[in-house]
Design a protein around this motif. Structure first.
Motif, PDB file in Angstrom:
ATOM      1  N   LEU A  98      -6.806  24.358  71.192  1.00  5.57           N
ATOM      2  CA  LEU A  98      -6.121  23.069  71.319  1.00  5.57           C
ATOM      3  C   LEU A  98      -5.480  22.645  70.002  1.00  5.57           C
ATOM      4  N   LEU A  99      -6.267  22.683  68.925  1.00  8.94           N
ATOM      5  CA  LEU A  99      -5.731  22.290  67.621  1.00  8.94           C
ATOM      6  C   LEU A  99      -4.642  23.248  67.148  1.00  8.94           C
ATOM      7  N   GLY A 100      -4.851  24.546  67.398  1.00 10.96           N
ATOM      8  CA  GLY A 100      -3.851  25.520  66.986  1.00 10.96           C
ATOM      9  C   GLY A 100      -2.551  25.387  67.748  1.00 10.96           C
ATOM     10  N   THR A 101      -2.636  25.083  69.032  1.00  9.35           N
ATOM     11  CA  THR A 101      -1.421  24.901  69.827  1.00  9.35           C
ATOM     12  C   THR A 101      -0.630  23.693  69.344  1.00  9.35           C
ATOM     13  N   ILE A 102      -1.304  22.570  69.152  1.00  3.45           N
ATOM     14  CA  ILE A 102      -0.624  21.355  68.679  1.00  3.45           C
ATOM     15  C   ILE A 102      -0.057  21.573  67.280  1.00  3.45           C
ATOM     16  N   GLY A 103      -0.873  22.147  66.390  1.00  2.34           N
ATOM     17  CA  GLY A 103      -0.441  22.327  65.009  1.00  2.34           C
ATOM     18  C   GLY A 103       0.737  23.276  64.874  1.00  2.34           C
ATOM     19  N   ASN A 104       0.687  24.399  65.584  1.00  2.00           N
ATOM     20  CA  ASN A 104       1.778  25.375  65.472  1.00  2.00           C
ATOM     21  C   ASN A 104       3.062  24.864  66.112  1.00  2.00           C
ATOM     22  N   ILE A 105       2.957  24.128  67.207  1.00  2.00           N
ATOM     23  CA  ILE A 105       4.160  23.550  67.812  1.00  2.00           C
ATOM     24  C   ILE A 105       4.780  22.512  66.884  1.00  2.00           C
ATOM     25  N   LEU A 106       3.941  21.674  66.267  1.00  3.23           N
ATOM     26  CA  LEU A 106       4.463  20.703  65.298  1.00  3.23           C
ATOM     27  C   LEU A 106       5.096  21.415  64.103  1.00  3.23           C
ATOM     28  N   SER A 107       4.501  22.511  63.674  1.00  3.49           N
ATOM     29  CA  SER A 107       5.081  23.272  62.557  1.00  3.49           C
ATOM     30  C   SER A 107       6.462  23.796  62.924  1.00  3.49           C
ATOM     31  N   ASN A 140      -5.257  31.156  61.933  1.00  2.00           N
ATOM     32  CA  ASN A 140      -4.129  30.974  62.846  1.00  2.00           C
ATOM     33  C   ASN A 140      -4.083  29.578  63.459  1.00  2.00           C
ATOM     34  N   THR A 141      -5.015  28.733  63.085  1.00  2.00           N
ATOM     35  CA  THR A 141      -5.123  27.414  63.705  1.00  2.00           C
ATOM     36  C   THR A 141      -4.675  26.285  62.797  1.00  2.00           C
ATOM     37  N   PHE A 142      -5.063  26.325  61.530  1.00  2.00           N
ATOM     38  CA  PHE A 142      -4.907  25.159  60.662  1.00  2.00           C
ATOM     39  C   PHE A 142      -3.778  25.285  59.642  1.00  2.00           C
ATOM     40  N   ASN A 143      -2.805  26.150  59.907  1.00  2.00           N
ATOM     41  CA  ASN A 143      -1.689  26.260  58.964  1.00  2.00           C
ATOM     42  C   ASN A 143      -0.893  24.961  58.866  1.00  2.00           C
ATOM     43  N   PHE A 144      -0.765  24.241  59.988  1.00  2.00           N
ATOM     44  CA  PHE A 144      -0.043  22.969  59.946  1.00  2.00           C
ATOM     45  C   PHE A 144      -0.717  21.990  58.994  1.00  2.00           C
ATOM     46  N   LEU A 145      -2.047  21.941  59.036  1.00  2.00           N
ATOM     47  CA  LEU A 145      -2.775  21.062  58.124  1.00  2.00           C
ATOM     48  C   LEU A 145      -2.571  21.494  56.681  1.00  2.00           C
ATOM     49  N   LEU A 146      -2.549  22.789  56.442  1.00  2.00           N
ATOM     50  CA  LEU A 146      -2.323  23.281  55.080  1.00  2.00           C
ATOM     51  C   LEU A 146      -0.925  22.931  54.600  1.00  2.00           C
ATOM     52  N   TYR A 147       0.065  23.013  55.489  1.00  2.00           N
ATOM     53  CA  TYR A 147       1.432  22.633  55.113  1.00  2.00           C
ATOM     54  C   TYR A 147       1.490  21.166  54.698  1.00  2.00           C
ATOM     55  N   CYS A 148       0.831  20.317  55.466  1.00  2.00           N
ATOM     56  CA  CYS A 148       0.863  18.875  55.171  1.00  2.00           C
ATOM     57  C   CYS A 148       0.139  18.547  53.875  1.00  2.00           C
ATOM     58  N   LEU A 149      -0.958  19.237  53.607  1.00  2.00           N
ATOM     59  CA  LEU A 149      -1.745  18.930  52.410  1.00  2.00           C
ATOM     60  C   LEU A 149      -1.092  19.453  51.142  1.00  2.00           C
ATOM     61  N   SER A 150      -0.447  20.613  51.208  1.00  2.00           N
ATOM     62  CA  SER A 150       0.056  21.243  49.987  1.00  2.00           C
ATOM     63  C   SER A 150       1.578  21.246  49.873  1.00  2.00           C
ATOM     64  N   GLY A 151       2.291  21.017  50.962  1.00  2.00           N
ATOM     65  CA  GLY A 151       3.753  21.050  50.927  1.00  2.00           C
ATOM     66  C   GLY A 151       4.341  19.655  50.968  1.00  2.00           C
ATOM     67  N   THR A 152       4.909  19.209  49.841  1.00  2.00           N
ATOM     68  CA  THR A 152       5.465  17.857  49.778  1.00  2.00           C
ATOM     69  C   THR A 152       6.659  17.704  50.706  1.00  2.00           C
ATOM     70  N   LYS A 153       7.580  18.638  50.672  1.00  2.00           N
ATOM     71  CA  LYS A 153       8.787  18.545  51.498  1.00  2.00           C
ATOM     72  C   LYS A 153       8.448  18.615  52.978  1.00  2.00           C
ATOM     73  N   PHE A 154       7.508  19.474  53.352  1.00  2.00           N
ATOM     74  CA  PHE A 154       7.091  19.567  54.747  1.00  2.00           C
ATOM     75  C   PHE A 154       6.488  18.246  55.206  1.00  2.00           C
ATOM     76  N   ARG A 155       5.666  17.655  54.357  1.00  2.00           N
ATOM     77  CA  ARG A 155       5.029  16.385  54.718  1.00  2.00           C
ATOM     78  C   ARG A 155       6.063  15.277  54.897  1.00  2.00           C
ATOM     79  N   VAL A 156       7.069  15.238  54.014  1.00  2.00           N
ATOM     80  CA  VAL A 156       8.125  14.228  54.123  1.00  2.00           C
ATOM     81  C   VAL A 156       8.917  14.404  55.421  1.00  2.00           C
ATOM     82  N   GLU A 157       9.258  15.642  55.752  1.00  2.00           N
ATOM     83  CA  GLU A 157      10.017  15.901  56.981  1.00  2.00           C
ATOM     84  C   GLU A 157       9.197  15.568  58.222  1.00  2.00           C
ATOM     85  N   PHE A 158       7.901  15.793  58.154  1.00  2.00           N
ATOM     86  CA  PHE A 158       7.039  15.462  59.293  1.00  2.00           C
ATOM     87  C   PHE A 158       7.025  13.957  59.546  1.00  2.00           C
TER      88      PHE A 158
END
Length: 426
Positions: A26-35, A301-319
């Motif tokens: 569930l978390l991986g599906t939501i996170g990867n689609i948001l990514s 394979n599940t929490f890459n979206f969370l890693l993008y938000c925590l460590s990627g400034t530009k990704f977080r701004v676009e989100f």
């Protein structure tokens, strides 16, 4: 041998397989689609890194639904998709191995792209293009699918029947003894190199090179820093900040990948040796560790979206920008209402408006009449001044007429034509 299923360690492994997979799916599906939605936005989708990470999100979804979902269904409903048909047997195991390897090699591509951008920034514009990235991804896909293609031959779906013709055995297994020895003794080492050792080596060396370059850039920026930076220096400092943000996100992804995939690779190598002449308690312990290392692997394979938000400034701004556009517009409750005579009847209001319009036309006509003591040129200039103050009259036509007709050359008939112009539209 079946007594190990009654031990607490095996029961714990079954609980893990039943409870954790649906949460990760569930978390991986939501996170990867948001990514995918964020990485394909117009402002950042042109970069090659966004392309790599978008394909990585798609590959992670394939891993979750081909590998983890199959295990969850197996332990929850005691149904294995590999033991249903020949297609399910061959296709599932081929997709699981290929998608896992493909996700690992995409991180290699991202690391190499960042190394080139850090050390050869001028060459990166010509080398690290979207066309070259697509070619690299296609090459990786062909290599990975070919590397795991032996599974399509060596793994078969066997069905055995008794004398009455009833099926008593259906299983996805090795085609013969030789392939059994290869799959359990040799293949784990090959898979370890493709899935862990090669990615680990490239990622570690690449991250070290990127880190060295970032530290050199920061040291150079600090040594040349002044109270008032020039525009060029400020641009360089901003560029280094963006590179540092991307580097931090890449470091985080790679560290999580190495920590989550190494245990399952080690387990696959040692399993054939540990299982030989193992007691029941040892088998139950191995099943528990198999559940643990798999859950750890699938978290990558599940929490890459969370890693993008925590460590990627530009990704977080676009989100956050994407979320802001999804919000409905807030209605403004304060409106300026023009003053009107609400007590007058419709007929009276219409008559009042007609009277006001007639009075306005009369005032306009009176204001633009030329005075008798003025010359023709002065009359025209006076008319231009009066008409230019009107709210809906274009002064461009009057300027053109002034250019074509200087005050000393204008004729009286021209002035009359302006005097008799219809201003009913004003």
């Amino acid at each position: 041998m079946s007594k190990f299923k009654e031990l607490p360690l095996y029961t714990s492994s079954v609980i893990i397989w039943k409870v954790v997979p649906p949460i990760l799916i569930l978390l991986g599906t939501i996170g990867n689609i948001l990514s995918i939605l964020v990485l394909t936005r117009r402002s950042i989708r042109e970069s090659t890194t966004s392309l790599f990470l978008t394909v990585l999100a798609c590959s992670d979804l394939l891993v979750l639904y081909s590998g983890l979902l199959r295990q969850w269904v197996l332990y929850l409903f005691e149904t294995d998709v590999r033991h249903v048909s020949e297609v399910g047997c061959k296709l599932n195991i081929w997709l699981v191995y290929s998608s896992l390897d493909f996700s690992a090699w995409i991180l290699i591509a991202v690391t190499l792209e960042r190394v080139i951008s850090a050390w050869l920034p001028h060459r990166a514009r010509t080398v690290c293009t979207k066309t070259s990235a697509k070619i690299f991804l296609v090459g990786i896909g062909i290599f990975i699918l070919t590397l795991n293609s032996h599974l399509l031959y060596g793994v078969v779906f066997k069905v055995e029947t008794n004398a009455d013709g009833k099926v008593f055995f259906k299983k996805c297994t090795e085609i013969n003894t030789d392939y059994y020895l290869f799959f359990n003794k040799v293949w784990p080492w090959i898979d370890l190199c493709a899935f862990c050792v090669v990615p680990f080596t490239v990622i570690v060396i690449g991250n070290a090179l990127i880190l060295i370059r970032v530290l050199q850039s920061q040291k150079k920026t600090q040594s040349t820093d002044a109270p008032a930076l020039s525009p060029r220096k400020r641009g360089q400092k901003g560029r280094y900040g963006k590179q540092s943000s991307m580097t931090a996100m890449l470091f985080t992804l790679n560290i999580v990948f190495l920590l989550s995939t190494t245990p399952v690779s080690v387990y696959n190598i040692g399993y054939a040796y540990w299982m030989s002449e193992a007691a029941d308690d040892k088998v139950a312990e191995l099943d528990l560790w198999w559940a643990v290392v798999n859950m750890l692997m699938y978290t990558n394979n599940t929490f890459n979206f969370l890693l993008y938000c925590l460590s990627g400034t530009k990704f977080r701004v676009e989100f956050f920008r994407m979320l802001a556009k999804l919000k409905p517009p807030v209605a403004n409750n304060v409106h300026e209402t023009p003053l009107r005579n609400y007590t007058a009847s419709p007929r009276e209001s219409r008559a009042d408006r007609q009277s006001n319009d007639d009075q306005s036309r009369s005032n306009i006509t009176e204001s633009i009449k030329p005075k008798r003591h003025e010359t023709d040129g002065q009359q025209l200039m006076s008319i231009n001044t009066e008409v230019s103050n009107l709210p809906h009259y274009s002064t461009l036509s009057l300027r053109q007429e002034n250019e074509n007709c200087a005050p000393r050359n204008c004729q009286k008939d021209d002035t009359k034509s302006i005097d008799t112009q219809d201003f009913s539209e004003v």
